[in-house]
Scaffold this active site. Sequence first.
Site, short mmCIF file in Angstrom:
data_model
loop_
_atom_site.label_atom_id
_atom_site.label_comp_id
_atom_site.label_asym_id
_atom_site.label_seq_id
_atom_site.Cartn_x
_atom_site.Cartn_y
_atom_site.Cartn_z
N GLU A 44 -56.83 44.75 32.01
CA GLU A 44 -56.72 45.56 33.26
C GLU A 44 -55.50 46.54 33.14
OE1 GLU A 44 -55.48 44.20 37.42
OE2 GLU A 44 -55.91 45.52 38.09
N ARG A 270 -52.50 29.65 28.38
CA ARG A 270 -51.77 30.87 28.25
C ARG A 270 -50.92 31.28 27.44
NH1 ARG A 270 -50.52 35.15 31.78
NH2 ARG A 270 -52.55 34.84 33.00
N LYS A 280 -47.04 40.96 33.75
CA LYS A 280 -46.99 42.22 34.07
C LYS A 280 -46.24 42.81 35.70
CE LYS A 280 -51.25 43.10 32.99
NZ LYS A 280 -52.75 42.67 32.87
P1 ATP Z 1 -50.54 39.54 33.28
O1 ATP Z 1 -50.58 37.71 34.24
O2 ATP Z 1 -49.35 39.40 32.76
O3 ATP Z 1 -50.19 40.22 34.63
P2 ATP Z 1 -53.08 39.59 33.17
O4 ATP Z 1 -53.51 38.23 32.81
O5 ATP Z 1 -53.25 39.64 34.68
O6 ATP Z 1 -51.51 39.17 32.74
P3 ATP Z 1 -54.87 40.96 32.49
O7 ATP Z 1 -54.95 42.74 31.63
O8 ATP Z 1 -55.84 40.24 33.17
O9 ATP Z 1 -53.71 40.83 32.27
O10 ATP Z 1 -55.48 40.17 31.07
C1 ATP Z 1 -56.31 40.60 30.23
C2 ATP Z 1 -56.41 38.99 29.08
O11 ATP Z 1 -55.69 38.68 28.49
C3 ATP Z 1 -57.36 38.59 29.75
O12 ATP Z 1 -58.08 38.10 29.56
C4 ATP Z 1 -56.18 36.90 30.37
O13 ATP Z 1 -56.60 36.18 30.07
C5 ATP Z 1 -55.28 37.85 29.04
N1 ATP Z 1 -53.95 36.96 28.89
C6 ATP Z 1 -53.17 37.48 29.70
N2 ATP Z 1 -51.88 37.57 29.78
C7 ATP Z 1 -51.86 36.18 28.62
C8 ATP Z 1 -51.10 35.32 28.08
N3 ATP Z 1 -49.74 34.98 28.86
N4 ATP Z 1 -51.85 34.48 26.89
C9 ATP Z 1 -53.05 34.52 26.92
N5 ATP Z 1 -53.53 35.14 27.62
C10 ATP Z 1 -53.22 36.68 28.67
MG MG Z 2 -55.53 39.26 35.04
#
Ligand code: ATP
Ligand code: MG
Length: 570
Positions: A44, A270, A280
């Site tokens: 995102e 994760r 984020k």
């Molecule tokens: P955050 O929790 O940091 O805001 P998010 O999951 O909202 O992260 P996205 O931009 O939706 O951020 O993530 C894009 C991809 O990266 C998704 O498929 C998510 O599952 C993966 N991802 C995010 N954080 C991690 C992590 N700590 N380890 C592995 N994969 C991750």
């Molecule tokens: Mg997300």
Amino acid sequence: MTEIRNLLNEDQEKTAAGNFIKDIIENDLASGKHQKIVTRFPPEPNGYLHIGHAKSICLNFGLAKTFGGQCNLRFDDTNPEKEDVEYVDSIQNDVKWLGFDWGGNLFYASSYFQQLYEWAVKMIKEGKAFVCCQTLEEIRRDRGTAKGAGAESPWRNRSVEENLDLFERMKKGEFKEGEYMLRAKIDMAHPNVLLRDPVMYRIKHSEHHNTGNEWCIYPTYDYAHGQSDAIEGITHSICTLEFESHRPLYEWFLEAIGIEKKPRQIEFARLNLTNTVMSKRLLLKLVKEGFVKGWDDPRMPTIAGMRRRGYTPESIRDFAERIGVAKRDSVVSINLLEHCLREDLNKKAPRYMGVIDPLKVVITNYPDGQTEEFEAVNNPEDENSGKRKVPFSKTLYIERDDFMETPPSKFHRLAPGKEVRLRAAYYITCTDVIKDAGGNITEIHCTYDPQTKGGWSADGRKVKGTIHWVSAENSLDVEVRLYEHLFNAEDPMICEEGKTFLDNMNPDSLKTVRNAKAEINIKNLRCGDRFQFERLGYFCIDPDTGGNNIVINRIVTLKDKWAKIQRSEE
Ligand code: ATP
Ligand code: MG
């Protein structure tokens, strides 16, 4: 976390040791279920990517590469308020820098808004969705609990005509935010609360970075994600564990719409890393409130921060490979990440000498005004790296803590009456210590032995210590930024009552040294170049460098805590 563990079934447990996703793909290819696999990385664009994302990038692009498939970069941009083109650009930059290539497969969930809308209309016509006037609070209130069923919305049984009309008017912008929502009509008594008539669309009167003001209704993640996967022909939709309970809903939508080629959602744990935060939302707070200098502050766990710090893409890929892919949440030590970094830099980084806390040394028996050059090995780990010339003269700088006036018995560096080797130059012996009125040591005097040229004694005399140095006449003044972990606590989220993660920040995470000295050869380096300052650590040239001001980041020290722990466990 225990909740997640309880959700695991035995089969998943068994495969958790290896990369269970590889196993799934291998089976799907062997059985002929798929001829080619398609994965995606779906960020995102509401912030910069971090090391957790790097794990996901390495996994998705890595699997595509291993199996000769394809990995799409898809911006999951269904939430206009928080998204920005700055993030879209940084994400592309970071994925490329990590060494991955999406080819022509760059997509935006927002490009599917029309299709998603048409599918929603189809669902309304088939009685699978309805327009609801409840507020979000009411929807939450009526959802029920894991133990008890929820209450149906009073609007659940509107006629198809009325639903179509209202949905159309939602789209046209006739209503205020929150007034109406489109919800799937599933089952308010479903054992999984996520399937109790979940919201599919909400009204948002804000401009979207991609579609501008074209839309004022936006699909939720749950409604958009699986359908976007289907549109792109994704075969394996890999996401993090928190989506495990969403999987039945993911599958329900695909079924309800009647999509034949269904992507399969697979969840993995994760990445959590010690001594940092990764959400984020929290990273944005650090940036917005000035706790760090920006998204690319070298202390940040963002890819941009790590790049600026001096991390190599190879070390990050190696780290991702070593931590593997599991079905259980765990926390990885930041020491492992730094270990991967050191291993890579040790092979690649040319060596130079630099002095961070300079102490002046005068070689009293060395001729005034004379300079000579010594050859020093660029990188003992790389035969092809060659040698360089390092100038030597009567006045030098050494590291202040390489000298002690009254040393303990195990101190093998410089002290009054003691002899040490200056790396690649001469043996020197300390004869005098010069102090100011306050008793602070301002310089020391030494004699050198001309018979030890190159740092070896013809008579076989040995010295216990070798120290680094730079010539005072022929060196550069540099600014060195020394970084430590951003948070002292392994888990920064654990804090005392009334405190927040911000209280766990390490006040010494950045120390700036303005009067450091570097070997003259440093002047040939460019922004981003990495090197080792002998005995001190790995460093790189920071983009703040300009004019006569050379700014150097310490990437990481030489002391490898991870390797030490591994050795002690053997
Ligand atoms: P955050 O929790 O940091 O805001 P998010 O999951 O909202 O992260 P996205 O931009 O939706 O951020 O993530 C894009 C991809 O990266 C998704 O498929 C998510 O599952 C993966 N991802 C995010 N954080 C991690 C992590 N700590 N380890 C592995 N994969 C991750
Ligand atoms: Mg997300």
